[in-house]
Design an enzyme around this catalytic site. Structure first.
Site, PDB file in Angstrom:
ATOM      1  N   VAL A 208       1.089  -1.076  -0.015  1.00 23.93           N
ATOM      2  CA  VAL A 208      -0.337  -0.031   0.385  1.00 23.93           C
ATOM      3  C   VAL A 208       0.649   1.461  -0.009  1.00 23.93           C
ATOM      4  O   VAL A 208       1.897   1.232   0.815  1.00 23.93           O
ATOM      5  CB  VAL A 208      -1.326   0.194   1.229  1.00 23.93           C
ATOM      6  CG1 VAL A 208      -2.170   1.303   0.984  1.00 23.93           C
ATOM      7  CG2 VAL A 208      -1.512  -1.541   1.048  1.00 23.93           C
TER       8      VAL A 208
ATOM      9  N   HIS B 123      -0.225   5.278   1.813  1.00 25.43           N
ATOM     10  CA  HIS B 123      -0.714   5.406   3.126  1.00 25.43           C
ATOM     11  C   HIS B 123       0.857   4.231   3.879  1.00 25.43           C
ATOM     12  O   HIS B 123       0.782   2.719   4.086  1.00 25.43           O
ATOM     13  CB  HIS B 123      -1.823   4.586   3.536  1.00 25.43           C
ATOM     14  CG  HIS B 123      -2.072   5.038   5.041  1.00 25.43           C
ATOM     15  ND1 HIS B 123      -3.767   4.976   4.806  1.00 25.43           N
ATOM     16  CD2 HIS B 123      -1.869   4.958   6.295  1.00 25.43           C
ATOM     17  CE1 HIS B 123      -3.898   5.292   6.453  1.00 25.43           C
ATOM     18  NE2 HIS B 123      -2.701   5.368   6.878  1.00 25.43           N
ATOM     19  N   ILE B 124       1.161   4.872   4.481  1.00 24.43           N
ATOM     20  CA  ILE B 124       3.180   4.464   5.366  1.00 24.43           C
ATOM     21  C   ILE B 124       2.622   4.036   6.356  1.00 24.43           C
ATOM     22  O   ILE B 124       1.631   4.274   7.305  1.00 24.43           O
ATOM     23  CB  ILE B 124       3.573   5.960   5.772  1.00 24.43           C
ATOM     24  CG1 ILE B 124       5.478   5.686   6.432  1.00 24.43           C
ATOM     25  CG2 ILE B 124       3.340   6.762   6.866  1.00 24.43           C
ATOM     26  CD1 ILE B 124       6.013   6.593   6.189  1.00 24.43           C
ATOM     27  N   HIS B 125       3.640   3.147   6.382  1.00 25.62           N
ATOM     28  CA  HIS B 125       3.079   1.937   7.702  1.00 25.62           C
ATOM     29  C   HIS B 125       4.432   1.083   7.935  1.00 25.62           C
ATOM     30  O   HIS B 125       5.053   0.504   7.312  1.00 25.62           O
ATOM     31  CB  HIS B 125       2.229   1.184   7.487  1.00 25.62           C
ATOM     32  CG  HIS B 125       2.244  -0.315   6.003  1.00 25.62           C
ATOM     33  ND1 HIS B 125       1.492   0.647   4.551  1.00 25.62           N
ATOM     34  CD2 HIS B 125       3.130  -0.824   5.163  1.00 25.62           C
ATOM     35  CE1 HIS B 125       2.203  -0.130   3.381  1.00 25.62           C
ATOM     36  NE2 HIS B 125       2.530  -1.009   4.113  1.00 25.62           N
ATOM     37  N   LEU B 126       5.009   0.716   9.539  1.00 25.19           N
ATOM     38  CA  LEU B 126       5.850  -0.107   9.431  1.00 25.19           C
ATOM     39  C   LEU B 126       5.950  -1.315   9.762  1.00 25.19           C
ATOM     40  O   LEU B 126       4.406  -1.702  10.553  1.00 25.19           O
ATOM     41  CB  LEU B 126       6.948   1.045  11.299  1.00 25.19           C
ATOM     42  CG  LEU B 126       7.509  -0.041  11.998  1.00 25.19           C
ATOM     43  CD1 LEU B 126       8.877   0.144  11.054  1.00 25.19           C
ATOM     44  CD2 LEU B 126       7.677   0.950  13.115  1.00 25.19           C
TER      45      LEU B 126
END
Ligand SMILES: [Zn+2]
Length: 162
Positions: free
Chosen positions: A116, A119-122
C-alpha cells in the site's frame, strides 16, 4: 516470490472473509471492528494491525489513522507515536513470542516494495534463528501455524498490559 502454506480452512478465512476494500486499506481498516480488521492496538494518532499474510507469527504493522504517504508528511506527534508504538510492540512481541530478533522496516513507494504505497506503515516482524533457512529458502514457502484471530487476541491483550 515466496508462497505461503495455509491450512485450507485458513485459506477460506483469508479469502472468504476479505471484502473488496474500497479505497485505501489502512484508511478502511480502523472503520471496522478490531476483530474483523485484526487490529491489535488503537493509539491516539496511530494504530497497530496484524498482517493478513504474515511473514512470521506476530507480524504486524503500525500506521497513522491519517492518510500519509511518507515520514515527511507525518506530524511530529504522529512520528513520535509511531515510534512509541514500535517500542511497545517490541516489548509485546518479546513477552508473547520470545523471538530471537525483530525486523522493523518501512517501504516508501511501490518501487521499494510497499503493498500500500500511499499510506505509510511500519512492518514489525519477529524473527527466529533458522526461520529463513528451512522452508523459506529451500522450498520458497513459509508456514504460518497460528490462526490470525488467536494472534490478534493475544497481542491485543499484551498491548493493554505492558
Ligand atoms: Zn490511507
Amino acid at each position: 516470490m515466496n508462497e505461503v502454506l495455509y491450512t485450507p480452512w485458513r485459506l477460506n478465512y483469508l479469502i472468504g472473509k476479505l471484502p473488496p476494500i474500497p479505497g485505501c486499506l489502512f484508511c478502511y481498516l480502523p472503520a471496522n471492528s478490531d476483530e474483523d480488521s485484526l487490529i491489535i492496538h488503537r493509539g491516539r494518532l496511530c494504530y497497530a494491525v496484524l498482517n493478513r499474510f504474515p511473514y512470521t507469527n506476530g507480524h504486524f504493522m503500525i500506521t497513522p489513522f491519517a492518510h500519509r504517504a511518507s515520514l515527511l508528511e507525518l506530524s511530529r506527534e504522529e512520528r513520535e507515536e509511531l515510534m512509541s508504538l514500535a517500542a511497545l510492540g517490541e516489548d509485546v512481541l518479546r513477552r508473547e513470542y520470545s523471538p530471537h530478533g525483530i525486523n522493523m522496516g518501512i517501504n516508501i513507494g511501490k518501487s521499494a516494495g510497499a503493498g500500500v504505497a500511499d499510506h505509510i506503515h511500519l512492518h514489525v516482524v519477529p524473527r527466529w534463528d533458522g526461520d529463513t533457512n528451512f522452508l523459506s529458502v529451500t522450498a520458497g514457502t513459509r508456514t504460518v501455524p497460528e490462526d490470525l484471530p488467536v494472534t490478534r487476541a493475544k497481542l491485543s491483550q499484551r498491548f493493554t498490559t505492558v
